[in-house]
Design a protein around this motif. Structure first.
Motif, PDB file in Angstrom:
ATOM      1  N   GLY A  80       0.798  -1.220   0.000  1.00  0.00           N
ATOM      2  CA  GLY A  80       0.000   0.000   0.000  1.00  0.00           C
ATOM      3  C   GLY A  80       0.825   1.261   0.000  1.00  0.00           C
ATOM      4  O   GLY A  80       1.939   1.307  -0.539  1.00  0.00           O
ATOM      5  N   SER A  81       0.279   2.296   0.616  1.00  0.00           N
ATOM      6  CA  SER A  81       0.872   3.632   0.619  1.00  0.00           C
ATOM      7  C   SER A  81       1.760   3.817   1.849  1.00  0.00           C
ATOM      8  O   SER A  81       2.047   2.869   2.594  1.00  0.00           O
ATOM      9  CB  SER A  81      -0.247   4.678   0.629  1.00  0.00           C
ATOM     10  N   SER A  82       2.154   5.056   2.092  1.00  0.00           N
ATOM     11  CA  SER A  82       2.940   5.357   3.292  1.00  0.00           C
ATOM     12  C   SER A  82       2.139   5.088   4.558  1.00  0.00           C
ATOM     13  O   SER A  82       2.718   4.909   5.636  1.00  0.00           O
ATOM     14  CB  SER A  82       3.399   6.815   3.267  1.00  0.00           C
ATOM     15  N   MET A  83       0.807   5.066   4.465  1.00  0.00           N
ATOM     16  CA  MET A  83      -0.010   4.711   5.626  1.00  0.00           C
ATOM     17  C   MET A  83       0.224   3.261   6.023  1.00  0.00           C
ATOM     18  O   MET A  83       0.269   2.931   7.208  1.00  0.00           O
ATOM     19  CB  MET A  83      -1.485   4.968   5.334  1.00  0.00           C
ATOM     20  N   THR A  84       0.405   2.393   5.025  1.00  0.00           N
ATOM     21  CA  THR A  84       0.795   1.013   5.311  1.00  0.00           C
ATOM     22  C   THR A  84       2.195   0.978   5.889  1.00  0.00           C
ATOM     23  O   THR A  84       2.469   0.261   6.861  1.00  0.00           O
ATOM     24  CB  THR A  84       0.725   0.168   4.024  1.00  0.00           C
ATOM     25  N   GLY A  85       3.089   1.768   5.289  1.00  0.00           N
ATOM     26  CA  GLY A  85       4.460   1.825   5.785  1.00  0.00           C
ATOM     27  C   GLY A  85       4.523   2.191   7.255  1.00  0.00           C
ATOM     28  O   GLY A  85       5.340   1.654   8.014  1.00  0.00           O
ATOM     29  N   ALA A  86       3.653   3.102   7.675  1.00  0.00           N
ATOM     30  CA  ALA A  86       3.654   3.565   9.069  1.00  0.00           C
ATOM     31  C   ALA A  86       2.830   2.677   9.986  1.00  0.00           C
ATOM     32  O   ALA A  86       3.051   2.658  11.195  1.00  0.00           O
ATOM     33  CB  ALA A  86       3.115   4.993   9.133  1.00  0.00           C
ATOM     34  N   GLY A  87       1.855   1.933   9.432  1.00  0.00           N
ATOM     35  CA  GLY A  87       0.853   1.292  10.265  1.00  0.00           C
ATOM     36  C   GLY A  87       1.006  -0.190  10.524  1.00  0.00           C
ATOM     37  O   GLY A  87       0.263  -0.743  11.343  1.00  0.00           O
ATOM     38  N   ALA A 286      -2.709  22.535  16.516  1.00  0.00           N
ATOM     39  CA  ALA A 286      -2.274  23.405  15.410  1.00  0.00           C
ATOM     40  C   ALA A 286      -1.624  22.594  14.295  1.00  0.00           C
ATOM     41  O   ALA A 286      -1.910  22.799  13.108  1.00  0.00           O
ATOM     42  CB  ALA A 286      -1.308  24.466  15.926  1.00  0.00           C
ATOM     43  N   GLN A 287      -0.746  21.664  14.664  1.00  0.00           N
ATOM     44  CA  GLN A 287      -0.080  20.825  13.666  1.00  0.00           C
ATOM     45  C   GLN A 287      -1.089  19.995  12.887  1.00  0.00           C
ATOM     46  O   GLN A 287      -1.003  19.858  11.665  1.00  0.00           O
ATOM     47  CB  GLN A 287       0.928  19.902  14.363  1.00  0.00           C
ATOM     48  N   MET A 288      -2.038  19.439  13.585  1.00  0.00           N
ATOM     49  CA  MET A 288      -3.032  18.600  12.941  1.00  0.00           C
ATOM     50  C   MET A 288      -3.921  19.405  11.996  1.00  0.00           C
ATOM     51  O   MET A 288      -4.230  18.969  10.886  1.00  0.00           O
ATOM     52  CB  MET A 288      -3.890  17.904  14.004  1.00  0.00           C
ATOM     53  N   LYS A 289      -4.318  20.576  12.419  1.00  0.00           N
ATOM     54  CA  LYS A 289      -5.169  21.404  11.564  1.00  0.00           C
ATOM     55  C   LYS A 289      -4.431  21.846  10.302  1.00  0.00           C
ATOM     56  O   LYS A 289      -5.006  21.892   9.210  1.00  0.00           O
ATOM     57  CB  LYS A 289      -5.669  22.617  12.343  1.00  0.00           C
ATOM     58  N   ASN A 290      -3.160  22.179  10.444  1.00  0.00           N
ATOM     59  CA  ASN A 290      -2.364  22.540   9.263  1.00  0.00           C
ATOM     60  C   ASN A 290      -2.211  21.343   8.322  1.00  0.00           C
ATOM     61  O   ASN A 290      -2.289  21.489   7.096  1.00  0.00           O
ATOM     62  CB  ASN A 290      -0.983  23.035   9.692  1.00  0.00           C
ATOM     63  N   ASP A 377      -5.543   9.634  19.132  1.00  0.00           N
ATOM     64  CA  ASP A 377      -4.263   9.893  19.795  1.00  0.00           C
ATOM     65  C   ASP A 377      -3.160   8.974  19.290  1.00  0.00           C
ATOM     66  O   ASP A 377      -1.988   9.165  19.621  1.00  0.00           O
ATOM     67  CB  ASP A 377      -4.418   9.711  21.309  1.00  0.00           C
ATOM     68  N   MET A 378      -3.523   7.985  18.490  1.00  0.00           N
ATOM     69  CA  MET A 378      -2.531   7.043  17.963  1.00  0.00           C
ATOM     70  C   MET A 378      -1.995   7.453  16.602  1.00  0.00           C
ATOM     71  O   MET A 378      -1.263   6.683  15.966  1.00  0.00           O
ATOM     72  CB  MET A 378      -3.148   5.638  17.868  1.00  0.00           C
ATOM     73  N   PHE A 379      -2.344   8.654  16.127  1.00  0.00           N
ATOM     74  CA  PHE A 379      -1.868   9.141  14.833  1.00  0.00           C
ATOM     75  C   PHE A 379      -0.760  10.167  15.025  1.00  0.00           C
ATOM     76  O   PHE A 379      -0.814  10.991  15.941  1.00  0.00           O
ATOM     77  CB  PHE A 379      -3.012   9.796  14.049  1.00  0.00           C
ATOM     78  N   ARG A 380       0.232  10.120  14.126  1.00  0.00           N
ATOM     79  CA  ARG A 380       1.289  11.139  14.179  1.00  0.00           C
ATOM     80  C   ARG A 380       0.879  12.403  13.430  1.00  0.00           C
ATOM     81  O   ARG A 380       1.448  13.470  13.618  1.00  0.00           O
ATOM     82  CB  ARG A 380       2.598  10.584  13.639  1.00  0.00           C
ATOM     83  N   ASP A 381      -0.088  12.266  12.508  1.00  0.00           N
ATOM     84  CA  ASP A 381      -0.647  13.409  11.791  1.00  0.00           C
ATOM     85  C   ASP A 381      -2.090  13.058  11.459  1.00  0.00           C
ATOM     86  O   ASP A 381      -2.681  12.213  12.134  1.00  0.00           O
ATOM     87  CB  ASP A 381       0.191  13.777  10.555  1.00  0.00           C
ATOM     88  N   THR A 382      -2.650  13.651  10.429  1.00  0.00           N
ATOM     89  CA  THR A 382      -4.061  13.377  10.144  1.00  0.00           C
ATOM     90  C   THR A 382      -4.280  12.095   9.348  1.00  0.00           C
ATOM     91  O   THR A 382      -5.426  11.703   9.120  1.00  0.00           O
ATOM     92  CB  THR A 382      -4.699  14.554   9.379  1.00  0.00           C
ATOM     93  N   THR A 383      -3.214  11.429   8.937  1.00  0.00           N
ATOM     94  CA  THR A 383      -3.380  10.211   8.132  1.00  0.00           C
ATOM     95  C   THR A 383      -2.553   9.023   8.608  1.00  0.00           C
ATOM     96  O   THR A 383      -2.992   7.880   8.478  1.00  0.00           O
ATOM     97  CB  THR A 383      -3.029  10.479   6.648  1.00  0.00           C
TER      98      THR A 383
END
Length: 407
Positions: A80-87, A286-290, A377-383
């Motif tokens: 998959g994508s980088s989401m697979t790479g991270a997850g 703030a980081q997440m909203k950006n 809370d288990m996400f490093r960003d929004t994805t």
């Protein structure tokens, strides 16, 4: 008679110098072209502009395929994508299965920056190697990423199209393109064999971004102390990594780590404590909203206007894996529901696209976007899921889902 001979000799003398000049001009042009191509190649290599530099993780994973195919255990691949790479944490997956008496070797084939069109080409290369060695996957998990399949995502990748095709396509596939469009086919072969896979569009885009860097959206800002903490803890984590992994050589895709990252059991208690502090400084509102605004702009993540070509390409990915896998599962990974919200129209479009994929492949897509085991809370960003939190929790969930299938 003598007059005719004289005229012939004069004409001959005029023709011979003209041919000589022409040949010299042609030689100069050819030598100039060779020198220009050589100069371009040197400049590209100095900037690490090649498949290994641009697609380092992909190139390293591809190079590992012969070794993967020779593994004695049953094989699992999450593609998959980088989401697979991270997850997905394959070594945790395998350790827990081994404790249950099951010998499995799994690999993380999650790659950032590849939309389904490019993933389709890469999956063909994987299928070819498995089929050539008459090897099969016990289980293939394939990520369907909705926001990677949008028209916005496709349009933003067009400048990479010719380069990525030459990096991922076979010569036979390039020849098929040539038979349909001679001009484009010649250009692609030129890019592959004379320009080291780097198109003019990619070069101009690279230098254009250097001269006129895109403005990042920073509508929301953290306080100065949070920014300072982020830098302090980030630096400390880099130092701890170098101390704990002195032999690490900077691979983008490590065979020893099966394509993923480190696992908590390998890190010191102090390191894990620093991670907690780092996440507190980085996973701010703030980081997440950006990041959300960036995903909307770059991938249409909340409206989801799907690109038909990319949907068809994704169907091609699934069919490629069906050629050499005992079981194929298509999955939508967890979504950060605190910040990403589909519009009502997007939900309809997503449902229609899911139905199209399921009908074409015969596989029912597993929707893991809102499972109880994963929280925002288990996400490093929004994805992307975070290291040691999201990836571990999601891998535990996958173990529960697929242990029975791996008997």
């Amino acid at each position: 008679m003598s007059s005719s001979t004289s005229n012939f000799n004069e004409n001959k003398e005029q023709v011979m110098p003209d041919k000589y000049v022409f040949h010299k001009m042609m030689l100069a042009i050819v030598l100039g072209m060779i020198a220009a191509i050589g100069l371009v190649r040197v400049i590209l290599d100095l900037n690490d502009a090649n498949k290994q530099g641009i697609m380092g993780r992909v190139a390293e994973a591809q190079a590992a395929l012969p070794r993967i195919i020779e593994e004695p255990n049953d094989l699992v691949m999450f593609y998959g994508s980088s989401m697979t790479g991270a997850g997905f944490s394959p070594r945790k997956f395998d350790r827990d299965l081994k404790a249950m008496g099951k010998n499995i070797t799994s690999f993380n084939f999650g790659f950032g920056g590849l939309n389904p069109y490019f993933q389709d080409l890469l999956s063909r290369r994987i299928a070819e190697q498995f089929e050539n060695k008459d090897r099969r996957l016990k289980l293939a998990l394939i990520e369907f990423n909705p926001f990677q399949t949008t028209t916005t995502r496709w349009n933003r990748a067009k400048f990479t199209l010719d380069s990525f095709i030459t990096m991922l396509a076979s010569d036979e596939e390039l020849w098929q393109i040539t038979k349909q469009d001679l001009t484009r086919g010649i250009r692609l072969f030129n890019i592959k064999y004379l320009r080291n896979d780097i198109s003019a569009e990619m070069v101009t885009s690279f230098y254009g971004r250097e001269i006129f860097p895109p403005q990042r959206s920073r509508a929301f800002k953290d306080d100065e102390q949070t920014i300072a903490d982020r830098q302090t803890y980030g630096k400390e984590l880099n130092e701890l990594f170098e101390k704990e992994y002195p032999d690490y050589e900077g691979e983008d895709w490590s065979y020893a780590w099966q394509g993923a990252g480190t696992i908590p059991e390998e890190r010191s208690a102090h390191t894990l404590a620093v991670f907690d502090k780092y996440y507190a400084a980085t996973q701010t509102d703030a980081q997440m909203k950006n990041d959300r605004l960036s995903r909307i702009r770059s991938a249409d993540i909340e409206e989801l206007h799907f690109e038909p070509l990319l949907v068809e390409s994704f169907i091609g990915i699934v069919k490629n894996f069906q050629r050499f896998s005992d079981q194929v599962e298509v999955i939508m990974l967890p979504k950060n529901t605190r910040y990403i919200h589909y519009t009502p129209a997007a939900k309809i479009r997503l449902a229609q696209t899911i139905k199209q994929i399921e009908e074409a492949t015969g596989i029912k897509i597993k929707d893991h976007q809102e499972i109880e085991e994963i929280n925002p809370d288990m996400f490093r960003d929004t994805t992307h899921l975070s290291r040691y939190r999201g990836d571990i929790a999601y891998t535990d969930f996958l173990l529960k889902e697929y242990t029975q299938s791996l008997n």
